[in-house]
Motif scaffolding. Structure first.
Motif, PDB file in Angstrom:
ATOM      1  N   VAL A 114       0.780  -1.592  -0.070  1.00 51.15           N
ATOM      2  CA  VAL A 114       0.075  -0.001   0.176  1.00 51.15           C
ATOM      3  C   VAL A 114       0.515   1.527  -0.233  1.00 51.15           C
ATOM      4  CG1 VAL A 114      -2.053   1.306   1.368  1.00 51.15           C
ATOM      5  CG2 VAL A 114      -1.877  -1.504   1.179  1.00 51.15           C
ATOM      6  N   SER A 115       0.498   2.055  -0.766  1.00 48.58           N
ATOM      7  CA  SER A 115       1.288   3.184  -0.806  1.00 48.58           C
ATOM      8  C   SER A 115       0.388   4.927  -1.391  1.00 48.58           C
ATOM      9  CB  SER A 115       2.561   3.284  -2.222  1.00 48.58           C
ATOM     10  OG  SER A 115       2.170   3.215  -3.122  1.00 48.58           O
ATOM     11  N   MET A 116       1.130   5.488  -0.967  1.00 45.86           N
ATOM     12  CA  MET A 116       0.298   6.806  -1.349  1.00 45.86           C
ATOM     13  C   MET A 116       0.915   7.243  -2.577  1.00 45.86           C
ATOM     14  SD  MET A 116      -1.753   7.048   1.320  1.00 45.86           S
ATOM     15  CE  MET A 116      -2.161   8.794   1.434  1.00 45.86           C
ATOM     16  N   LEU A 117       0.248   7.919  -3.930  1.00 41.74           N
ATOM     17  CA  LEU A 117       0.348   8.358  -5.243  1.00 41.74           C
ATOM     18  C   LEU A 117       1.730   9.660  -4.863  1.00 41.74           C
ATOM     19  CD1 LEU A 117       0.356   7.451  -8.433  1.00 41.74           C
ATOM     20  CD2 LEU A 117      -1.489   8.746  -8.105  1.00 41.74           C
ATOM     21  N   ALA A 154      -2.733   3.750   7.282  1.00 43.82           N
ATOM     22  CA  ALA A 154      -3.849   4.643   8.085  1.00 43.82           C
ATOM     23  C   ALA A 154      -4.961   5.250   6.553  1.00 43.82           C
ATOM     24  CB  ALA A 154      -3.023   6.104   8.683  1.00 43.82           C
ATOM     25  N   ALA A 155      -4.408   5.561   6.470  1.00 50.49           N
ATOM     26  CA  ALA A 155      -5.516   5.894   4.998  1.00 50.49           C
ATOM     27  C   ALA A 155      -6.378   5.554   4.421  1.00 50.49           C
ATOM     28  CB  ALA A 155      -4.404   7.220   4.051  1.00 50.49           C
ATOM     29  N   LEU A 156      -5.563   3.767   4.525  1.00 51.76           N
ATOM     30  CA  LEU A 156      -6.567   3.280   3.742  1.00 51.76           C
ATOM     31  C   LEU A 156      -7.760   2.348   4.928  1.00 51.76           C
ATOM     32  CD1 LEU A 156      -6.814   0.732   1.316  1.00 51.76           C
ATOM     33  CD2 LEU A 156      -5.144  -0.710   2.722  1.00 51.76           C
ATOM     34  N   ARG A 157      -7.462   2.523   6.116  1.00 53.87           N
ATOM     35  CA  ARG A 157      -8.335   2.701   7.399  1.00 53.87           C
ATOM     36  C   ARG A 157      -9.470   3.835   7.068  1.00 53.87           C
ATOM     37  NH1 ARG A 157      -4.687   1.453  10.283  1.00 53.87           N
ATOM     38  NH2 ARG A 157      -5.011   2.770  11.633  1.00 53.87           N
ATOM     39  N   GLY A 158      -8.772   4.622   7.393  1.00 55.16           N
ATOM     40  CA  GLY A 158     -10.094   6.197   7.638  1.00 55.16           C
ATOM     41  C   GLY A 158     -11.163   6.034   6.246  1.00 55.16           C
ATOM     42  N   GLY A 180     -11.888   2.153   5.061  1.00 55.77           N
ATOM     43  CA  GLY A 180     -12.791   1.363   6.285  1.00 55.77           C
ATOM     44  C   GLY A 180     -11.661  -0.090   6.290  1.00 55.77           C
ATOM     45  N   PHE A 181     -10.481  -0.334   4.635  1.00 54.62           N
ATOM     46  CA  PHE A 181     -10.180  -1.760   4.753  1.00 54.62           C
ATOM     47  C   PHE A 181      -8.848  -1.590   6.329  1.00 54.62           C
ATOM     48  CE2 PHE A 181     -11.786  -0.937   0.377  1.00 54.62           C
ATOM     49  CZ  PHE A 181     -12.073  -2.439   0.290  1.00 54.62           C
ATOM     50  N   THR A 182      -8.696  -2.904   6.736  1.00 58.69           N
ATOM     51  CA  THR A 182      -7.500  -2.919   7.679  1.00 58.69           C
ATOM     52  C   THR A 182      -6.271  -3.554   7.091  1.00 58.69           C
ATOM     53  OG1 THR A 182      -8.282  -4.914   7.736  1.00 58.69           O
ATOM     54  CG2 THR A 182      -9.150  -3.227   9.594  1.00 58.69           C
ATOM     55  N   LEU A 227      -0.963  -1.542  -4.122  1.00 61.96           N
ATOM     56  CA  LEU A 227      -2.457  -0.299  -4.050  1.00 61.96           C
ATOM     57  C   LEU A 227      -2.021   1.210  -3.545  1.00 61.96           C
ATOM     58  CD1 LEU A 227      -5.942  -0.059  -3.347  1.00 61.96           C
ATOM     59  CD2 LEU A 227      -4.378  -0.240  -0.762  1.00 61.96           C
ATOM     60  N   VAL A 228      -2.017   1.319  -4.540  1.00 61.32           N
ATOM     61  CA  VAL A 228      -1.847   3.047  -4.693  1.00 61.32           C
ATOM     62  C   VAL A 228      -3.004   4.197  -4.322  1.00 61.32           C
ATOM     63  CG1 VAL A 228      -2.579   3.838  -6.942  1.00 61.32           C
ATOM     64  CG2 VAL A 228      -0.614   5.072  -5.128  1.00 61.32           C
ATOM     65  N   LEU A 229      -3.535   4.675  -3.220  1.00 61.03           N
ATOM     66  CA  LEU A 229      -4.423   5.999  -2.829  1.00 61.03           C
ATOM     67  C   LEU A 229      -3.789   7.367  -3.181  1.00 61.03           C
ATOM     68  CD1 LEU A 229      -4.549   4.157   0.964  1.00 61.03           C
ATOM     69  CD2 LEU A 229      -5.227   4.028  -0.976  1.00 61.03           C
ATOM     70  N   SER A 230      -5.640   8.251  -3.509  1.00 62.32           N
ATOM     71  CA  SER A 230      -4.893   9.505  -3.798  1.00 62.32           C
ATOM     72  C   SER A 230      -6.215   9.840  -3.912  1.00 62.32           C
ATOM     73  CB  SER A 230      -4.632   9.105  -5.729  1.00 62.32           C
ATOM     74  OG  SER A 230      -4.563  10.617  -5.833  1.00 62.32           O
ATOM     75  N   GLY A 231      -6.052  10.573  -3.022  1.00 64.94           N
ATOM     76  CA  GLY A 231      -8.038  11.687  -2.124  1.00 64.94           C
ATOM     77  C   GLY A 231      -8.612  10.502  -2.273  1.00 64.94           C
ATOM     78  N   ASP A 232      -9.697  10.792  -3.184  1.00 59.59           N
ATOM     79  CA  ASP A 232     -10.916   9.623  -2.770  1.00 59.59           C
ATOM     80  C   ASP A 232     -10.954   8.334  -3.397  1.00 59.59           C
ATOM     81  OD1 ASP A 232     -12.054  11.482  -0.881  1.00 59.59           O
ATOM     82  OD2 ASP A 232     -12.928  12.585  -2.537  1.00 59.59           O
TER      83      ASP A 232
END
Length: 321
Positions: free
Chosen positions: A6-9, A17-21, A24-26, A53-58
């Motif tokens: 898991v990483s942030m773009l 923390a971002a994935l969970r917040g 809702g995924f642990t 898995l990469v997170l970006s905003g919403d």
């Protein structure tokens, strides 16, 4: 290549923390379980564990391998106010594929939809499945690739001009305010005054501008190095039309000229020589008329001024304008 796990773009938040917040995924195990149920239930696809898995905003993007060995990308968004827009912009990808533009066409769900609205642990998510496109992000030091990128933006504009009205009308405009008025309002009410000489040049170009540069249409909305894949000096993938909107093509071109170099956390202005090569590639496919050339100069300068962050301008945006 983005890292495994898991990483942030581009954000500095803690990924776990971002994935969970946000969703809702642990962790990746929970994501894999949810994806397995989603893909089997809505797409009749079996898939292995989520490897990246990469997170970006919403939004989030997950990489999985189907049980048939196909590399897949699953995208989802929690931004419920954008769900209708995402339905429309995802539908444009099938049209672009038919026109020969190298985009990843969405895998149709069992019910025929391009996107599926699914229940996530923390709320509804708009989801879509795509084949993975292989390639390297655009290197702006590769002159041939930069020219080819310009040509593909022109071809993308040409293809989107023929988009079915039923789809195009569902894509929102960049703004409800006409382009000349939008620039003029910024000059009088929104200019922070970081580069006053450049702002005066924008005002001069606006005062002598012809009428708006053609009719608005659906455009890419975020064409830059992070969304262009290449191989052997040629474009093999145009990514991420989630920000597609209706605007004048020359406005989209000016934005691309300004931000072409940018990638995720690397945010630098486009060097003049790179911009010239990119424009040469574009104009070889879609020549600009006199009005569009005037607006291109105006808008590229305006976008450049808007990009200046202020005194802490380590990347040199002020010098670029």
């Amino acid at each position: 290549m983005l890292p495994p796990g898991v990483s942030m773009l581009w954000e500095d938040d803690d990924p776990a923390a971002a994935l969970r917040g946000r969703f809702g995924f642990t962790g990746l195990t929970a994501v894999t379980g949810w994806l397995t149920t989603l893909l089997r239930g809505s797409w009749d696809l079996g898939a292995g564990p989520c490897s990246r898995l990469v997170l970006s905003g919403d939004g989030a993007v997950a990489w999985v391998c189907s049980d048939g060995g196909e590399q897949l990308v699953v995208k989802w968004s929690r931004a419920t106010d954008r769900f209708d827009r995402l339905d429309a912009t995802t539908a444009t990808l099938e049209h672009l594929t038919g026109a020969g533009v190298p985009v990843a066409a969405p895998r149709r769900a069992r019910d025929g939809a391009c996107r599926v609205r699914a229940a996530g642990p923390a709320g509804p998510l708009s989801t879509a499945v795509f084949p993975e496109l292989a390639g390297d992000w655009l290197d702006v030091s590769d002159t041939a690739a930069v020219r080819d990128a310009g040509a593909w933006l022109a071809r993308t504009h040409a293809a989107l001009a023929d988009l079915d009205d039923a789809v195009a009308d569902r894509v929102p405009p960049r703004s409800d305010v006409p382009l000349p008025e939008r620039v003029g309002t910024w000059l009088t009410d929104g200019d922070p005054g970081h580069v006053l000489d450049a702002s005066r040049r924008v005002a001069g170009l606006l005062a002598t501008a012809p009428g708006p540069p053609g009719a608005p249409q659906v455009v890419h909305g975020d064409f830059r190095a992070a969304n262009v894949l290449t191989r052997e000096h040629r474009v093999v993938g145009v990514l991420d039309l989630d920000d597609a909107h209706r605007a004048h093509p020359v406005e989209d071109l000016a934005q691309a000229c300004t931000y072409l170099t940018t990638r995720f956390r690397d945010w630098r202005p486009t060097p003049p020589q790179v911009r010239r090569e990119f424009l040469a590639g574009y104009c070889a496919v879609r020549p600009l008329d006199a009005a569009e050339r005037h607006w291109l100069e105006l808008l590229a300068l305006w976008f450049g001024v808007c990009a200046v962050p202020g005194p802490g301008d380590a990347a040199g945006w002020a010098a670029a304008v």
